[in-house]
Design an enzyme around this catalytic site. Sequence first.
Site, PDB file in Angstrom:
ATOM      1  N   VAL A  90       0.845  -1.190   0.000  1.00  0.00           N
ATOM      2  CA  VAL A  90       0.000   0.000   0.000  1.00  0.00           C
ATOM      3  C   VAL A  90       0.884   1.244   0.000  1.00  0.00           C
ATOM      4  O   VAL A  90       1.824   1.342   0.781  1.00  0.00           O
ATOM      5  CB  VAL A  90      -0.905   0.020   1.254  1.00  0.00           C
ATOM      6  N   CYS A  91       0.589   2.181  -0.892  1.00  0.00           N
ATOM      7  CA  CYS A  91       1.367   3.418  -0.952  1.00  0.00           C
ATOM      8  C   CYS A  91       0.428   4.604  -0.729  1.00  0.00           C
ATOM      9  O   CYS A  91      -0.106   5.170  -1.680  1.00  0.00           O
ATOM     10  CB  CYS A  91       2.084   3.520  -2.301  1.00  0.00           C
ATOM     11  N   ILE A  92       0.173   4.925   0.530  1.00  0.00           N
ATOM     12  CA  ILE A  92      -0.608   6.128   0.803  1.00  0.00           C
ATOM     13  C   ILE A  92       0.196   7.041   1.712  1.00  0.00           C
ATOM     14  O   ILE A  92       1.051   6.597   2.476  1.00  0.00           O
ATOM     15  CB  ILE A  92      -2.009   5.843   1.430  1.00  0.00           C
TER      16      ILE A  92
ATOM     17  N   CYS B   4       6.321   7.496  -3.417  1.00  0.00           N
ATOM     18  CA  CYS B   4       7.294   6.957  -2.466  1.00  0.00           C
ATOM     19  C   CYS B   4       8.701   7.405  -2.837  1.00  0.00           C
ATOM     20  O   CYS B   4       9.491   7.813  -2.002  1.00  0.00           O
ATOM     21  CB  CYS B   4       7.265   5.431  -2.478  1.00  0.00           C
TER      22      CYS B   4
END
Lengths: 167, 163
Positions: A90-92, B4
């Site tokens: 998950v990339c939040i 990211c």
Amino acid sequence: MGESSQSSLLLRKQLSELNKNPVEGFSAGLIDDVDIYKWEVLIIGPPETLYEGGFFKAHLFFPKEYPLRPPKMKFITEIWHPNIDKNGDVCISILHEPGDDKWGYEKASERWLPVHTVETILISVISMLADPNDESPANVDAAKEWRENFPEFKKKVAKCIRRSQEE
Amino acid sequence: MGNCLSHFCSAMGNCLKGSASDDVSLLRGGDGTRESLSSDQIHSSEIFHQQLSESNVPEYYPSPNVRRPLNQLTEEEQIKIAKRMGLIQHLPSGVFDESAKPRECVICMIDFVPGDRVRYMPCMHVYHVKCIDDWLMRSFTCPSCMEPVDVALFLTYETSGHR
Ligand SMILES: [Zn+2]
Ligand SMILES: [Zn+2]
């Protein structure tokens, strides 16, 4: 009290609180009863979204420095979503550590804060399922499809939901 | 992935930004005549030196996701950390007493007990000193209201100066 005993105490407290007063939309427990830092959660696809009807298993890995540092979250059940990469990670933004702008506060509201709990993290993840953020996609193909070929996106999500029901 | 990665890059990039060279005196125990230096800041740099001499090398966070032992910090990072320590010492702290309003420290989720050392943020949020100081070394924001602490701090100084 050392760093690790403080974090395990805090996580234990959350676990017993969630057992006593379950929160709608997910259930939470440990992967292995002896390791308080590794959680397994089951997220119920939020109603009135593309993910409705799905049951998504995910793991949360807390660092010993929790709550100063965020956990990592990984979906175990296959899921097609712009903010979840193809490995399930998950990339939040709330799971990102605060940035290094002058004093580390620029857009701090979107980054990790030490007041986040399993419950607040999962609430954010559930709202991410309902409302993808395509400005910072972790799954570029899913994001592109979501924007440009929504019928195909829906089809892939529906396939994930069917599979999740069989698991 | 984009997000990211860019977070990581900006964290790295900012490490390279320099500080004014006259700030070096802060860590070297120099004369510290700069206006912005207070006795608290100088005091905190003394603490810094004490930690330096310990055999067990302490670790610091020159940026929130970079942990490094003290002896591997660049001079710029040391200055940044010493300044941050000085600013944290400016925030009022005290001993919790029962009449105070908040019951719980929202970082450790443990109820305050009379006698606990607590820190009062400019936004009026209260935390255990040990809980909030570790956080402030990483990010200078109040975890409850996300108020950037240093700005709030200087605004407080300005308004109290006009009174
Ligand atoms: Zn606390
Ligand atoms: Zn606050």
